[in-house]
Design an enzyme around this catalytic site. Structure first.
Site, PDB file in Angstrom:
ATOM      1  N   HIS A 173       0.837  -1.208   0.000  1.00 18.79           N
ATOM      2  CA  HIS A 173       0.000   0.000   0.000  1.00 18.79           C
ATOM      3  C   HIS A 173       0.871   1.258   0.000  1.00 18.79           C
ATOM      4  O   HIS A 173       2.018   1.214   0.474  1.00 18.79           O
ATOM      5  CB  HIS A 173      -0.854   0.052   1.287  1.00 18.79           C
ATOM      6  CG  HIS A 173      -1.937  -0.962   1.369  1.00 18.79           C
ATOM      7  ND1 HIS A 173      -2.114  -1.774   2.472  1.00 18.79           N
ATOM      8  CD2 HIS A 173      -2.936  -1.284   0.508  1.00 18.79           C
ATOM      9  CE1 HIS A 173      -3.169  -2.555   2.283  1.00 18.79           C
ATOM     10  NE2 HIS A 173      -3.688  -2.281   1.102  1.00 18.79           N
ATOM     11  N   CYS A 274      -2.183   0.274  10.039  1.00 19.57           N
ATOM     12  CA  CYS A 274      -3.179  -0.718   9.581  1.00 19.57           C
ATOM     13  C   CYS A 274      -4.171  -1.118  10.666  1.00 19.57           C
ATOM     14  O   CYS A 274      -5.282  -1.556  10.358  1.00 19.57           O
ATOM     15  CB  CYS A 274      -2.489  -1.995   9.101  1.00 19.57           C
ATOM     16  SG  CYS A 274      -1.285  -1.736   7.820  1.00 19.57           S
TER      17      CYS A 274
HETATM   18  N1  GLY Z   1      -2.131  -9.028   5.104  1.00 16.79           N
HETATM   19  C1  GLY Z   1      -2.586  -7.734   4.829  1.00 16.79           C
HETATM   20  C2  GLY Z   1      -3.184  -7.644   3.485  1.00 16.79           C
HETATM   21  O1  GLY Z   1      -2.722  -8.350   2.610  1.00 16.79           O
HETATM   22  O2  GLY Z   1      -4.106  -6.941   3.224  1.00 16.79           O
END
Ligand code: GLY
Length: 283
Positions: A173, A274
């Site tokens: 991301h 996150c």
């Molecule tokens: N493990 C986090 C994701 O792949 O979204």
């Protein structure tokens, strides 16, 4: 201040979610090659430190969602909504296995009286981890998880702000290697991938930002808050994990610095941002 006059980073509520028992075995991973096993007990301890910090040290009200075994990535709530002002855009995660995660987030955001917007376009994908709000504008990472249609929906929903897209390479991301470390201060990793993202952002923006360049990309994922009576607060990765980057954080003046260990969730591509959706809810 944001352009709406709100204090940047002022939050009083955090949505968090428990770790699913299935996380270690089944959570998605960018790279299968160097797969390391997750120590679930340690992961739970590290997550508890994170949530306890938000609740007890920083005084946020926590909305804790229960884990669901069939949703191994559900602890990563950031990906399920983008909230700005009174509006909550419920996302459509790029990984189909993660799409049901949004239901619990939507429910709690409704209870908190946010104006809920849902994504109807079945060609659009959007992960919250790709959406960086600087206080002045949005940058949306175009990644394996977020596409142009998803970015367009951010622009359609948050019309008061400019929304620019950034090609994300080399990581999951945009926010994996680029977050806000304070008002007008961008934390950025030093890899060519991260630096390329920064260059794109600088080329598109009408605003100028200060930079906090961290040797380690992962360390550039930090959580900034502005807390009454404390002022600038930064949750960042520890000196044990990333010694050179921690030295850079230690140079920040007038900050309460809170080192947070994140060795276990990092194995499944989870960073500090996150694990929460931070909100400013007027009472
Ligand atoms: N493990 C986090 C994701 O792949 O979204």
């Amino acid at each position: 201040m944001t352009s709406s006059g709100a204090v940047f980073g002022r939050y009083n509520v955090a949505i968090v979610r428990d770790l699913a028992d299935s996380l270690g075995e089944q959570a998605l991973r960018m790279s299968k090659e160097e797969e390391q096993s997750v120590d679930m007990e340690k992961a739970r301890q590290e997550h508890k430190f994170y949530t306890d910090t938000l609740r007890y040290q920083l005084g946020l009200e926590l909305k804790e969602l229960p884990a669901v075994a069939s949703l191994p990535d559900c602890v990563f709530v950031e990906d399920t909504a983008v909230v700005c002002g009174d509006t909550a855009l419920v996302t459509r995660p790029g990984a189909p296995s993660r799409r049901p995660e949004v239901e619990a987030t939507k429910k709690i955001l409704k209870e908190l009286n946010f104006n809920i917007v849902e994504i109807k376009d079945e060609t659009a994908t959007l992960d919250g981890g790709d959406v960086l709000f600087t206080g002045k504008e949005f940058f949306v990472g175009l990644s394996k998880r977020t596409n142009q249609q998803g970015a367009q929906i951010v622009a359609d929903v948050f019309k008061d702000y400019a929304v620019s897209t950034v090609e994300v390479t080399g990581t999951l991301h945009l926010k994996t290697y680029c977050t806000m470390a304070g008002p007008g201060l961008i934390a950025i990793g030093s890899s060519p991938h991260a630096q390329n993202a920064l260059k794109q952002m600088q080329e598109m923006s009408e605003h100028s930002y200060n930079k906090l360049t961290l040797l380690d990309d992962e360390a550039a994922n930090c959580v900034y808050l502005n807390i009454p009576e404390k002022g600038h607060v930064l949750l960042h990765r520890t000196a044990k994990e990333f010694p050179a980057s921690a030295k850079e954080f230690e140079k920040l003046k007038d900050y309460t610095l809170i080192p947070v260990t994140n060795t276990e969730l990092a194995k499944v591509d989870g960073g500090l941002t996150c694990c929460s959706i931070l909100l400013n809810k007027c009472t």
